[in-house]
Design a protein around this motif. Structure first.
Motif, PDB file in Angstrom:
ATOM      1  N   SER A  58      55.318  35.490  37.145  1.00  0.00           N
ATOM      2  CA  SER A  58      54.780  36.835  36.980  1.00  0.00           C
ATOM      3  C   SER A  58      53.352  36.792  36.431  1.00  0.00           C
ATOM      4  N   ALA A  59      53.120  35.943  35.446  1.00  0.00           N
ATOM      5  CA  ALA A  59      51.780  35.813  34.865  1.00  0.00           C
ATOM      6  C   ALA A  59      50.785  35.295  35.896  1.00  0.00           C
ATOM      7  N   ALA A  60      51.208  34.338  36.716  1.00  0.00           N
ATOM      8  CA  ALA A  60      50.316  33.798  37.748  1.00  0.00           C
ATOM      9  C   ALA A  60      49.960  34.868  38.778  1.00  0.00           C
ATOM     10  N   LEU A  61      50.948  35.630  39.215  1.00  0.00           N
ATOM     11  CA  LEU A  61      50.679  36.696  40.178  1.00  0.00           C
ATOM     12  C   LEU A  61      49.808  37.790  39.580  1.00  0.00           C
ATOM     13  N   PHE A  62      50.065  38.128  38.320  1.00  0.00           N
ATOM     14  CA  PHE A  62      49.259  39.160  37.658  1.00  0.00           C
ATOM     15  C   PHE A  62      47.814  38.686  37.506  1.00  0.00           C
ATOM     16  N   GLY A  63      47.630  37.409  37.174  1.00  0.00           N
ATOM     17  CA  GLY A  63      46.283  36.872  37.029  1.00  0.00           C
ATOM     18  C   GLY A  63      45.536  36.778  38.348  1.00  0.00           C
ATOM     19  N   ALA A  64      46.262  36.631  39.437  1.00  0.00           N
ATOM     20  CA  ALA A  64      45.631  36.543  40.756  1.00  0.00           C
ATOM     21  C   ALA A  64      45.255  37.915  41.305  1.00  0.00           C
ATOM     22  N   THR A  65      45.775  38.962  40.720  1.00  0.00           N
ATOM     23  CA  THR A  65      45.543  40.311  41.248  1.00  0.00           C
ATOM     24  C   THR A  65      44.077  40.730  41.237  1.00  0.00           C
ATOM     25  N   PRO A  66      43.326  40.615  40.122  1.00  0.00           N
ATOM     26  CA  PRO A  66      41.933  41.098  40.155  1.00  0.00           C
ATOM     27  C   PRO A  66      41.049  40.416  41.197  1.00  0.00           C
ATOM     28  N   PRO A  67      41.035  39.068  41.302  1.00  0.00           N
ATOM     29  CA  PRO A  67      40.155  38.483  42.312  1.00  0.00           C
ATOM     30  C   PRO A  67      40.554  38.861  43.748  1.00  0.00           C
TER      31      PRO A  67
ATOM     32  N   GLY B 242      52.042  52.048  34.974  1.00  0.00           N
ATOM     33  CA  GLY B 242      52.301  51.983  36.397  1.00  0.00           C
ATOM     34  C   GLY B 242      51.405  52.844  37.249  1.00  0.00           C
ATOM     35  N   VAL B 243      50.678  53.787  36.628  1.00  0.00           N
ATOM     36  CA  VAL B 243      49.827  54.676  37.417  1.00  0.00           C
ATOM     37  C   VAL B 243      48.376  54.596  36.936  1.00  0.00           C
ATOM     38  N   ILE B 244      48.140  54.959  35.697  1.00  0.00           N
ATOM     39  CA  ILE B 244      46.767  55.059  35.196  1.00  0.00           C
ATOM     40  C   ILE B 244      46.098  53.688  35.071  1.00  0.00           C
ATOM     41  N   ALA B 245      46.771  52.714  34.476  1.00  0.00           N
ATOM     42  CA  ALA B 245      46.156  51.399  34.257  1.00  0.00           C
ATOM     43  C   ALA B 245      45.744  50.706  35.557  1.00  0.00           C
ATOM     44  N   PRO B 246      46.599  50.652  36.578  1.00  0.00           N
ATOM     45  CA  PRO B 246      46.157  49.989  37.818  1.00  0.00           C
ATOM     46  C   PRO B 246      44.984  50.685  38.491  1.00  0.00           C
ATOM     47  N   VAL B 247      44.989  52.007  38.476  1.00  0.00           N
ATOM     48  CA  VAL B 247      43.881  52.736  39.103  1.00  0.00           C
ATOM     49  C   VAL B 247      42.592  52.470  38.337  1.00  0.00           C
ATOM     50  N   LEU B 248      42.646  52.503  37.003  1.00  0.00           N
ATOM     51  CA  LEU B 248      41.446  52.224  36.217  1.00  0.00           C
ATOM     52  C   LEU B 248      40.973  50.780  36.413  1.00  0.00           C
ATOM     53  N   LEU B 249      41.909  49.839  36.513  1.00  0.00           N
ATOM     54  CA  LEU B 249      41.536  48.450  36.779  1.00  0.00           C
ATOM     55  C   LEU B 249      40.792  48.337  38.098  1.00  0.00           C
ATOM     56  N   LEU B 250      41.300  48.968  39.122  1.00  0.00           N
ATOM     57  CA  LEU B 250      40.667  48.855  40.431  1.00  0.00           C
ATOM     58  C   LEU B 250      39.341  49.595  40.494  1.00  0.00           C
ATOM     59  N   PHE B 251      39.213  50.723  39.821  1.00  0.00           N
ATOM     60  CA  PHE B 251      37.912  51.378  39.749  1.00  0.00           C
ATOM     61  C   PHE B 251      36.926  50.516  38.960  1.00  0.00           C
ATOM     62  N   GLY B 252      37.408  49.866  37.908  1.00  0.00           N
ATOM     63  CA  GLY B 252      36.555  48.946  37.155  1.00  0.00           C
ATOM     64  C   GLY B 252      36.099  47.778  38.000  1.00  0.00           C
ATOM     65  N   LEU B 253      36.967  47.294  38.882  1.00  0.00           N
ATOM     66  CA  LEU B 253      36.586  46.193  39.765  1.00  0.00           C
ATOM     67  C   LEU B 253      35.515  46.591  40.752  1.00  0.00           C
ATOM     68  N   THR B 254      35.454  47.876  41.106  1.00  0.00           N
ATOM     69  CA  THR B 254      34.397  48.316  42.026  1.00  0.00           C
ATOM     70  C   THR B 254      33.035  48.272  41.351  1.00  0.00           C
ATOM     71  N   LEU B 255      33.037  48.309  40.018  1.00  0.00           N
ATOM     72  CA  LEU B 255      31.777  48.323  39.267  1.00  0.00           C
ATOM     73  C   LEU B 255      31.403  46.964  38.690  1.00  0.00           C
ATOM     74  N   ASN B 256      32.341  46.032  38.633  1.00  0.00           N
ATOM     75  CA  ASN B 256      32.158  44.740  37.982  1.00  0.00           C
ATOM     76  C   ASN B 256      32.572  43.614  38.902  1.00  0.00           C
ATOM     77  N   THR B 257      32.349  42.401  38.414  1.00  0.00           N
ATOM     78  CA  THR B 257      32.891  41.242  39.109  1.00  0.00           C
ATOM     79  C   THR B 257      34.343  41.055  38.670  1.00  0.00           C
ATOM     80  N   ALA B 258      35.122  40.379  39.471  1.00  0.00           N
ATOM     81  CA  ALA B 258      36.528  40.143  39.120  1.00  0.00           C
ATOM     82  C   ALA B 258      36.647  39.252  37.898  1.00  0.00           C
ATOM     83  N   SER B 259      35.761  38.286  37.741  1.00  0.00           N
ATOM     84  CA  SER B 259      35.854  37.376  36.604  1.00  0.00           C
ATOM     85  C   SER B 259      35.526  38.055  35.291  1.00  0.00           C
ATOM     86  N   SER B 260      34.625  39.020  35.285  1.00  0.00           N
ATOM     87  CA  SER B 260      34.296  39.708  34.036  1.00  0.00           C
ATOM     88  C   SER B 260      35.322  40.781  33.684  1.00  0.00           C
ATOM     89  N   SER B 261      36.063  41.217  34.677  1.00  0.00           N
ATOM     90  CA  SER B 261      37.091  42.228  34.416  1.00  0.00           C
ATOM     91  C   SER B 261      38.293  41.577  33.811  1.00  0.00           C
TER      92      SER B 261
END
Length: 108
Positions: free
Chosen positions: A20-29, A89-108
């Motif tokens: 689970s941790a490996a899959l979660f860590g692979a999600t942003p990039p 399950g709703v707010i955090a993933p959406v905010l993460l993905l909006f943050g990724l549109t503004l940043n690099t995956a490694s800095s997020s």
């Protein structure tokens, strides 16, 4: 002489947690690669749809084993459960993905 320690209490929890941790860590990039062509709201929904399908498959493969020792949900648990689902399950993933549109995956 002492008895060898049994590690049966670590199975299957530890491998599942590590997976689970490996899959979660692979999600942003991986999500960053997909965000060029997909709206963050849609991608968040697709990620959680995939997670739901994976859990449904696990549940089907596991069978209808009784969850011995697990507490039942009560009416007092519903607001907390709804809050956890809404935030995690709703707010955090959406905010993460909006943050990724503004940043690099490694800095997020």
């Amino acid at each position: 002489m002492s008895e060898p320690h049994s590690h049966s209490h670590l199975w299957p929890g530890v491998p599942l947690a590590l997976g689970s941790a490996a899959l979660f860590g692979a999600t942003p990039p991986l999500s960053k690669l997909l965000l060029n062509g997909v709206n963050p709201f849609m991608l968040a929904g697709l990620l959680y749809l995939g997670a739901g399908l994976g859990l449904a498959l696990y549940r089907l493969l596991r069978g209808r084993q009784a969850a011995a020792g697990e507490a039942q949900l009560t009416a007092g648990d519903i607001p907390w459960l709804a809050l956890a689902i809404g935030m995690g399950g709703v707010i955090a993933p959406v905010l993460l993905l909006f943050g990724l549109t503004l940043n690099t995956a490694s800095s997020s």
